[in-house]
Design a protein around this motif. Structure first.
Motif, PDB file in Angstrom:
ATOM      1  N   LEU A  47       9.680  -2.648   6.659  1.00  0.00           N
ATOM      2  CA  LEU A  47      10.538  -3.761   6.250  1.00  0.00           C
ATOM      3  C   LEU A  47      11.290  -4.340   7.450  1.00  0.00           C
ATOM      4  CD1 LEU A  47      11.991  -2.337   2.914  1.00  0.00           C
ATOM      5  CD2 LEU A  47      10.560  -4.381   3.137  1.00  0.00           C
ATOM      6  N   GLU A  48      11.686  -3.475   8.370  1.00  0.00           N
ATOM      7  CA  GLU A  48      12.358  -3.942   9.584  1.00  0.00           C
ATOM      8  C   GLU A  48      11.405  -4.816  10.408  1.00  0.00           C
ATOM      9  OE1 GLU A  48      13.653  -0.413  11.523  1.00  0.00           O
ATOM     10  OE2 GLU A  48      15.270   0.015  10.082  1.00  0.00           O
ATOM     11  N   ARG A  82       7.207  12.127  -0.069  1.00  0.00           N
ATOM     12  CA  ARG A  82       7.800  10.892  -0.570  1.00  0.00           C
ATOM     13  C   ARG A  82       8.987  10.450   0.283  1.00  0.00           C
ATOM     14  NH1 ARG A  82       9.191  11.628  -6.576  1.00  0.00           N
ATOM     15  NH2 ARG A  82       8.787  13.855  -6.321  1.00  0.00           N
ATOM     16  N   ARG A  83       9.753  11.397   0.795  1.00  0.00           N
ATOM     17  CA  ARG A  83      10.851  11.043   1.708  1.00  0.00           C
ATOM     18  C   ARG A  83      10.292  10.370   2.973  1.00  0.00           C
ATOM     19  NH1 ARG A  83      13.510  16.113   0.208  1.00  0.00           N
ATOM     20  NH2 ARG A  83      15.451  15.621  -0.897  1.00  0.00           N
ATOM     21  N   THR A  84       9.247  10.986   3.529  1.00  0.00           N
ATOM     22  CA  THR A  84       8.629  10.439   4.742  1.00  0.00           C
ATOM     23  C   THR A  84       8.079   9.039   4.491  1.00  0.00           C
ATOM     24  OG1 THR A  84       8.007  12.666   5.506  1.00  0.00           O
ATOM     25  CG2 THR A  84       6.806  10.797   6.450  1.00  0.00           C
ATOM     26  N   LEU A  85       7.482   8.855   3.329  1.00  0.00           N
ATOM     27  CA  LEU A  85       6.918   7.560   2.978  1.00  0.00           C
ATOM     28  C   LEU A  85       8.016   6.513   2.785  1.00  0.00           C
ATOM     29  CD1 LEU A  85       4.181   6.294   2.574  1.00  0.00           C
ATOM     30  CD2 LEU A  85       4.260   6.960   0.170  1.00  0.00           C
ATOM     31  N   ALA A  86       9.124   6.920   2.186  1.00  0.00           N
ATOM     32  CA  ALA A  86      10.252   5.993   2.010  1.00  0.00           C
ATOM     33  C   ALA A  86      10.771   5.534   3.374  1.00  0.00           C
ATOM     34  CB  ALA A  86      11.371   6.665   1.218  1.00  0.00           C
ATOM     35  N   ASP A  87      10.842   6.454   4.343  1.00  0.00           N
ATOM     36  CA  ASP A  87      11.268   6.094   5.703  1.00  0.00           C
ATOM     37  C   ASP A  87      10.283   5.121   6.344  1.00  0.00           C
ATOM     38  OD1 ASP A  87      13.456   7.755   5.457  1.00  0.00           O
ATOM     39  OD2 ASP A  87      12.532   9.442   6.514  1.00  0.00           O
ATOM     40  N   SER A  88       8.995   5.354   6.098  1.00  0.00           N
ATOM     41  CA  SER A  88       7.964   4.498   6.669  1.00  0.00           C
ATOM     42  C   SER A  88       8.043   3.085   6.083  1.00  0.00           C
ATOM     43  CB  SER A  88       6.579   5.105   6.392  1.00  0.00           C
ATOM     44  OG  SER A  88       5.553   4.294   6.930  1.00  0.00           O
ATOM     45  N   GLU A 129      15.840  -7.204   0.612  1.00  0.00           N
ATOM     46  CA  GLU A 129      17.070  -6.726  -0.023  1.00  0.00           C
ATOM     47  C   GLU A 129      16.763  -5.852  -1.243  1.00  0.00           C
ATOM     48  OE1 GLU A 129      20.891  -8.620  -2.450  1.00  0.00           O
ATOM     49  OE2 GLU A 129      19.738  -9.890  -1.099  1.00  0.00           O
ATOM     50  N   ASN A 130      15.873  -6.318  -2.099  1.00  0.00           N
ATOM     51  CA  ASN A 130      15.534  -5.566  -3.304  1.00  0.00           C
ATOM     52  C   ASN A 130      14.780  -4.284  -2.981  1.00  0.00           C
ATOM     53  OD1 ASN A 130      16.703  -7.358  -5.174  1.00  0.00           O
ATOM     54  ND2 ASN A 130      14.901  -8.660  -5.178  1.00  0.00           N
ATOM     55  N   SER A 131      13.946  -4.332  -1.941  1.00  0.00           N
ATOM     56  CA  SER A 131      13.204  -3.142  -1.528  1.00  0.00           C
ATOM     57  C   SER A 131      14.153  -2.072  -0.983  1.00  0.00           C
ATOM     58  CB  SER A 131      12.159  -3.498  -0.472  1.00  0.00           C
ATOM     59  OG  SER A 131      11.177  -4.359  -0.993  1.00  0.00           O
ATOM     60  N   LEU A 132      15.132  -2.496  -0.186  1.00  0.00           N
ATOM     61  CA  LEU A 132      16.094  -1.542   0.378  1.00  0.00           C
ATOM     62  C   LEU A 132      16.979  -0.945  -0.719  1.00  0.00           C
ATOM     63  CD1 LEU A 132      17.108  -3.422   3.662  1.00  0.00           C
ATOM     64  CD2 LEU A 132      15.706  -1.356   3.458  1.00  0.00           C
ATOM     65  N   THR A 133      17.327  -1.760  -1.711  1.00  0.00           N
ATOM     66  CA  THR A 133      18.090  -1.247  -2.854  1.00  0.00           C
ATOM     67  C   THR A 133      17.278  -0.190  -3.594  1.00  0.00           C
ATOM     68  OG1 THR A 133      19.297  -3.327  -3.137  1.00  0.00           O
ATOM     69  CG2 THR A 133      19.183  -1.869  -5.052  1.00  0.00           C
ATOM     70  N   TYR A 134      16.010  -0.497  -3.793  1.00  0.00           N
ATOM     71  CA  TYR A 134      15.103   0.446  -4.449  1.00  0.00           C
ATOM     72  C   TYR A 134      14.997   1.748  -3.657  1.00  0.00           C
ATOM     73  CZ  TYR A 134      10.539   2.543  -5.474  1.00  0.00           C
ATOM     74  OH  TYR A 134       9.523   3.422  -5.758  1.00  0.00           O
ATOM     75  N   LEU A 135      14.820   1.640  -2.337  1.00  0.00           N
ATOM     76  CA  LEU A 135      14.649   2.829  -1.500  1.00  0.00           C
ATOM     77  C   LEU A 135      15.910   3.680  -1.459  1.00  0.00           C
ATOM     78  CD1 LEU A 135      12.634   1.343   1.506  1.00  0.00           C
ATOM     79  CD2 LEU A 135      11.786   2.893  -0.265  1.00  0.00           C
ATOM     80  N   ALA A 136      17.081   3.044  -1.433  1.00  0.00           N
ATOM     81  CA  ALA A 136      18.341   3.790  -1.412  1.00  0.00           C
ATOM     82  C   ALA A 136      18.484   4.623  -2.685  1.00  0.00           C
ATOM     83  CB  ALA A 136      19.518   2.830  -1.267  1.00  0.00           C
ATOM     84  N   ALA A 137      18.218   3.988  -3.826  1.00  0.00           N
ATOM     85  CA  ALA A 137      18.297   4.700  -5.102  1.00  0.00           C
ATOM     86  C   ALA A 137      17.210   5.773  -5.188  1.00  0.00           C
ATOM     87  CB  ALA A 137      18.164   3.714  -6.260  1.00  0.00           C
ATOM     88  N   TYR A 138      16.050   5.465  -4.607  1.00  0.00           N
ATOM     89  CA  TYR A 138      14.936   6.407  -4.649  1.00  0.00           C
ATOM     90  C   TYR A 138      15.266   7.676  -3.860  1.00  0.00           C
ATOM     91  CZ  TYR A 138      10.088   7.871  -5.089  1.00  0.00           C
ATOM     92  OH  TYR A 138       8.949   8.559  -5.434  1.00  0.00           O
ATOM     93  N   ARG A 139      15.879   7.501  -2.700  1.00  0.00           N
ATOM     94  CA  ARG A 139      16.262   8.678  -1.909  1.00  0.00           C
ATOM     95  C   ARG A 139      17.283   9.537  -2.662  1.00  0.00           C
ATOM     96  NH1 ARG A 139      16.053   4.875   2.582  1.00  0.00           N
ATOM     97  NH2 ARG A 139      14.383   5.468   4.019  1.00  0.00           N
ATOM     98  N   ALA A 172       0.834  -1.206   0.000  1.00  0.00           N
ATOM     99  CA  ALA A 172       0.000   0.000   0.000  1.00  0.00           C
ATOM    100  C   ALA A 172       0.869   1.256   0.000  1.00  0.00           C
ATOM    101  CB  ALA A 172      -0.926  -0.005   1.219  1.00  0.00           C
ATOM    102  N   GLN A 173       1.956   1.224   0.768  1.00  0.00           N
ATOM    103  CA  GLN A 173       2.847   2.388   0.827  1.00  0.00           C
ATOM    104  C   GLN A 173       3.624   2.564  -0.483  1.00  0.00           C
ATOM    105  OE1 GLN A 173       4.965   1.338   4.466  1.00  0.00           O
ATOM    106  NE2 GLN A 173       3.889   2.944   5.561  1.00  0.00           N
ATOM    107  N   LEU A 174       4.020   1.467  -1.095  1.00  0.00           N
ATOM    108  CA  LEU A 174       4.696   1.547  -2.393  1.00  0.00           C
ATOM    109  C   LEU A 174       3.752   2.126  -3.442  1.00  0.00           C
ATOM    110  CD1 LEU A 174       6.622  -1.862  -2.431  1.00  0.00           C
ATOM    111  CD2 LEU A 174       7.663   0.414  -2.376  1.00  0.00           C
ATOM    112  N   ASN A 175       2.500   1.716  -3.399  1.00  0.00           N
ATOM    113  CA  ASN A 175       1.513   2.259  -4.329  1.00  0.00           C
ATOM    114  C   ASN A 175       1.280   3.745  -4.077  1.00  0.00           C
ATOM    115  OD1 ASN A 175       1.018  -0.102  -5.775  1.00  0.00           O
ATOM    116  ND2 ASN A 175      -0.558  -0.795  -4.348  1.00  0.00           N
ATOM    117  N   GLU A 176       1.266   4.116  -2.807  1.00  0.00           N
ATOM    118  CA  GLU A 176       1.093   5.540  -2.464  1.00  0.00           C
ATOM    119  C   GLU A 176       2.256   6.359  -3.001  1.00  0.00           C
ATOM    120  OE1 GLU A 176       0.364   8.384   1.476  1.00  0.00           O
ATOM    121  OE2 GLU A 176       0.393   6.198   1.668  1.00  0.00           O
ATOM    122  N   LEU A 177       3.443   5.779  -2.958  1.00  0.00           N
ATOM    123  CA  LEU A 177       4.629   6.449  -3.500  1.00  0.00           C
ATOM    124  C   LEU A 177       4.445   6.712  -4.992  1.00  0.00           C
ATOM    125  CD1 LEU A 177       7.233   7.301  -2.063  1.00  0.00           C
ATOM    126  CD2 LEU A 177       8.293   5.185  -2.837  1.00  0.00           C
TER     127      LEU A 177
END
Length: 221
Positions: A97-98, A86-92, A132-142, A43-48
């Motif tokens: 994921l944790e 979007r930054r706040t959502l990426a943190d969320s 792992e893939n989600s964190l890679t995506y988020l790092a590049a996204y930031r 849901a959060q990825l879709n919101e992004l």
């Protein structure tokens, strides 16, 4: 004496069966937890994605209301609020994921032999890949958000030209395409996870059926 031993053996067997039933129940509850956390992350990825789509409209409105792009220079344009959301959502998402990683650790810790442990281990591996893939995506996204902010701010610079503007738009669009490419493995992991969970639930349901009175009657017949 023999009679007493027989009673003791039956009692011990009852304890083992009870322990098995407890782990089956806990496993089922953990699967539900995994599904809940997965749904939250999706849901959060879709919101992004929705915020990215909304950026175009916000960008057009900012241009229409500020032809000199002063609000881009001082950072007060509405597009910058979109960036922060979007930054706040990426943190969320990273926080979620944790939580999913903790649930996964509990999930693969079950060791009751009657459980489909191989299937559960496979799901644990899929969850690891998903994380792992989600964190890679988020790092590049930031990183892309930082670059996007820099480019948008540059639109309002005193020395900005049409070349600056169009080059910036092209760079932002390119980053969006890269982000979509980084998201593809995440979508594949989710599809695999959903299929594995369906199969696991069927296997666990079969365990419950084997221990039911109906199954015992069939076995006796």
């Amino acid at each position: 004496m023999l009679r007493g031993k027989k009673i003791a053996l039956v009692f011990t067997s009852a304890l083992v069966l009870s322990a098995c039933a407890d782990q089956v129940k806990e496993t089922t509850e953990t699967i539900t937890q995994i599904r809940t956390e997965e749904t939250e992350i999706v849901a959060q990825l879709n919101e992004l994605q929705q915020l990215e789509t909304a950026l175009q409209k916000t960008f057009d409105e900012s241009l229409a209301s500020d032809e000199e792009l002063k609000t881009f220079k001082d950072g007060s344009a509405a597009v910058f609020s979109n960036l922060e959301e979007r930054r706040t959502l990426a943190d969320s998402i990273e926080s979620a994921l944790e939580g999913l990683a903790e649930t996964k650790a509990d999930f693969v810790a079950f060791d009751e032999e009657t459980l489909p442990l191989d299937q559960m281990q496979a799901i644990g591996e899929t969850l690891d890949l998903f994380s792992e893939n989600s964190l890679t995506y988020l790092a590049a996204y930031r990183d892309s958000l930082d670059k996007e902010e820099e480019l948008l701010t540059g639109f309002g610079a005193d020395d900005a030209t049409f070349d600056t503007f169009f080059a910036g738009i092209e760079a932002i669009n390119l980053s969006a395409e890269t982000n979509q490419a980084n998201l593809a493995p995440v979508a594949e992991n989710l599809a695999t996870l959903d299929a594995q969970l369906v199969e696991l639930e069927a296997a666990i349901a079969a365990i419950g059926t084997e221990g039911s009175p109906e199954a015992d009657s069939s076995a006796g017949a």
